[in-house]
Design a protein around this motif. Structure first.
Motif, mmCIF file in Angstrom:
data_model
loop_
_atom_site.group_PDB
_atom_site.id
_atom_site.type_symbol
_atom_site.label_atom_id
_atom_site.label_comp_id
_atom_site.label_asym_id
_atom_site.label_seq_id
_atom_site.Cartn_x
_atom_site.Cartn_y
_atom_site.Cartn_z
ATOM 1 N N ASP A 1 -18.380 91.772 -53.806
ATOM 2 C CA ASP A 1 -17.886 93.043 -54.444
ATOM 3 C C ASP A 1 -18.910 93.917 -54.901
ATOM 4 O OD1 ASP A 1 -16.145 94.974 -55.770
ATOM 5 O OD2 ASP A 1 -15.460 93.532 -57.319
ATOM 6 N N GLY B 1 -18.203 97.325 -56.459
ATOM 7 C CA GLY B 1 -17.488 98.509 -57.191
ATOM 8 C C GLY B 1 -17.237 97.973 -58.485
ATOM 9 N N GLY B 2 -16.848 99.089 -59.394
ATOM 10 C CA GLY B 2 -16.319 98.925 -60.649
ATOM 11 C C GLY B 2 -17.290 98.148 -61.606
ATOM 12 N N SER B 3 -17.146 97.584 -62.538
ATOM 13 C CA SER B 3 -17.840 96.551 -63.573
ATOM 14 C C SER B 3 -18.536 95.503 -62.820
ATOM 15 C CB SER B 3 -16.818 95.945 -64.448
ATOM 16 O OG SER B 3 -17.467 94.982 -65.177
ATOM 17 N N ARG C 1 -21.724 97.483 -61.248
ATOM 18 C CA ARG C 1 -22.545 97.813 -62.046
ATOM 19 C C ARG C 1 -23.610 96.591 -62.735
ATOM 20 N NH1 ARG C 1 -18.536 100.389 -66.234
ATOM 21 N NH2 ARG C 1 -20.295 100.507 -67.593
ATOM 22 N N ARG D 1 -10.502 95.262 -70.478
ATOM 23 C CA ARG D 1 -11.522 96.235 -70.082
ATOM 24 C C ARG D 1 -11.811 97.107 -71.557
ATOM 25 N NH1 ARG D 1 -13.051 96.092 -64.943
ATOM 26 N NH2 ARG D 1 -11.945 95.129 -63.509
ATOM 27 N N GLY E 1 -14.904 100.474 -69.027
ATOM 28 C CA GLY E 1 -14.681 99.776 -67.733
ATOM 29 C C GLY E 1 -15.179 98.423 -67.489
ATOM 30 N N HIS E 2 -15.915 98.034 -68.351
ATOM 31 C CA HIS E 2 -16.554 96.357 -68.178
ATOM 32 C C HIS E 2 -15.324 95.528 -68.810
ATOM 33 C CE1 HIS E 2 -20.316 96.672 -66.641
ATOM 34 N NE2 HIS E 2 -20.970 97.334 -67.645
ATOM 35 N N ALA F 1 -16.302 98.158 -51.499
ATOM 36 C CA ALA F 1 -15.498 99.014 -51.946
ATOM 37 C C ALA F 1 -15.312 100.039 -50.886
ATOM 38 C CB ALA F 1 -16.043 99.513 -53.176
#
Length: 339
Positions: free
Chosen positions: A55, A57-59, A62, A99, A108-109, A175
């Motif tokens: 993965d 994407g997203g949290s 990051r 989140r 978003g985490h 993603a």
């Protein structure tokens, strides 16, 4: 508690009293694996999840970019799915899935992602940290990453650029692959030949049953077959193998795929891997004959069962899916000491 839940719990209780529970390993990622785990924890207390770690994407993406860690998101989802139905389990499931919403860096985490990464940094051991999170949650099973190194998913896609529908290009990142408007031809991992987590290999070799899927076919299911040690274990294990199909094609990644085509692309990525049973929802199989032929080429038979939620959404009902798995485990061969 529904009638189905009470019946399944009585069944599990009778097995437990005899010391008779199957050792089950479920492989996948995302919401598909979560659906399988939520079902399987209802019928066995000896359950291990092996989770993809591509993965980006997203949290998860990051944290991966900032700290160089494994993406924790799918591991978190698996742990949440293994939480019990009591107040403790459901409270912790909500907490680790929570989140943050803010105007700052925390936006978003997911709480569970931060907890998992913190324990990785504290303990320096992926498996020990995940076991500790599972103990905190009271998880009904164990969660393992398929590899201890972050992986990049790459795909050959025809028509990724809609203005060039016949051009095959390389698409990078899980993603991006999941949302491509083109037709995915094949996928591979970077680095090539990544090492498997030894505990994941051991779990597969020691299992009574191995369940692959459901889930995003190219980005969550097939990646397990691209880790050489894991594929070797899946091929060599004496466990029975179940391939659990999705209820509907995934927009972008498998748009327009028939159930049998899912089997065909999987076979292209792992031509020597056989399956004993292919599980599908009857309502999602318009051509049963073609699916049976595709399953036969994989060495297995098709088990049709109502496993979708009654509301008509393309999501698995955990109790119906549990009943289907339980029936498969009881009816398709008895090879382990629990039987």
């Amino acid at each position: 508690m529904t009638i189905r839940t009470r019946r399944l719990r009585r069944l599990v209780g009778s097995r437990t009293s005899r010391g008779a529970q199957p050792k089950v390993v479920a492989l996948g990622g995302g919401m598909g694996l979560s659906a399988s785990l939520a079902a399987l924890r209802r019928i066995t207390g000896d359950l291990t999840a092996v989770v993809t770690v591509a993965d980006d994407g997203g949290s998860s993406g990051r944290l991966r970019d900032e700290l160089g860690v494994l993406p924790p998101g799918d591991l978190r989802k698996a742990l949440a799915a293994l939480c019990g139905d009591d107040d403790w389990g459901q409270t912790w499931a909500r907490v680790i899935q929570h989140r943050f919403a803010s105007e700052g860096e925390l936006h978003g985490h997911a709480v569970g992602n931060l907890l998992i990464v913190a324990l990785w940094e504290q303990l320096g051991d992926h498996v020990e940290a995940l076991d500790l999170v599972g103990k905190l949650l009271g998880a009904h099973g164990r969660v393992l990453p398929m590899s201890a190194v972050p992986l990049e998913l790459q795909a050959f896609v025809r028509g990724h650029d809609p203005s060039r529908p016949d051009e095959v290009s390389t698409v990078r990142g899980q993603a991006t692959v999941a949302l491509t408007p083109g037709e995915v031809q094949s996928v591979h991992l970077v680095p090539n030949d990544p090492p498997a987590v030894p505990e994941a290999v051991e779990a597969v070799l020691d299992a009574d049953w191995v369940v692959l899927g459901p889930g995003s076919w190219f980005s969550s299911v097939i990646p397990h077959l691209l880790v050489p040690e894991l594929l070797e274990a899946l091929t060599d294990t004496k466990a029975r193998r179940v391939l659990s199909l999705n209820l509907a094609p995934q927009p972008g990644e498998t748009d327009g795929f028939s159930p049998q085509r899912h089997l065909e692309v999987l076979a292209r990525h792992a031509p020597k891997l056989a399956f004993d049973v292919v599980l599908a929802d009857e309502a999602a199989v318009p051509d049963q004959g073609s699916l049976c032929e595709a399953a036969k080429r994989l060495g297995g038979t098709v088990e049709l069962a109502p496993v979708a939620r009654p509301d008509g959404s393309p999501k698995h009902d955990p109790e119906l899916l549990a009943a289907a798995y339980d029936r498969i485990f009881r009816m398709h061969g008895r090879i382990g000491p629990w039987r």
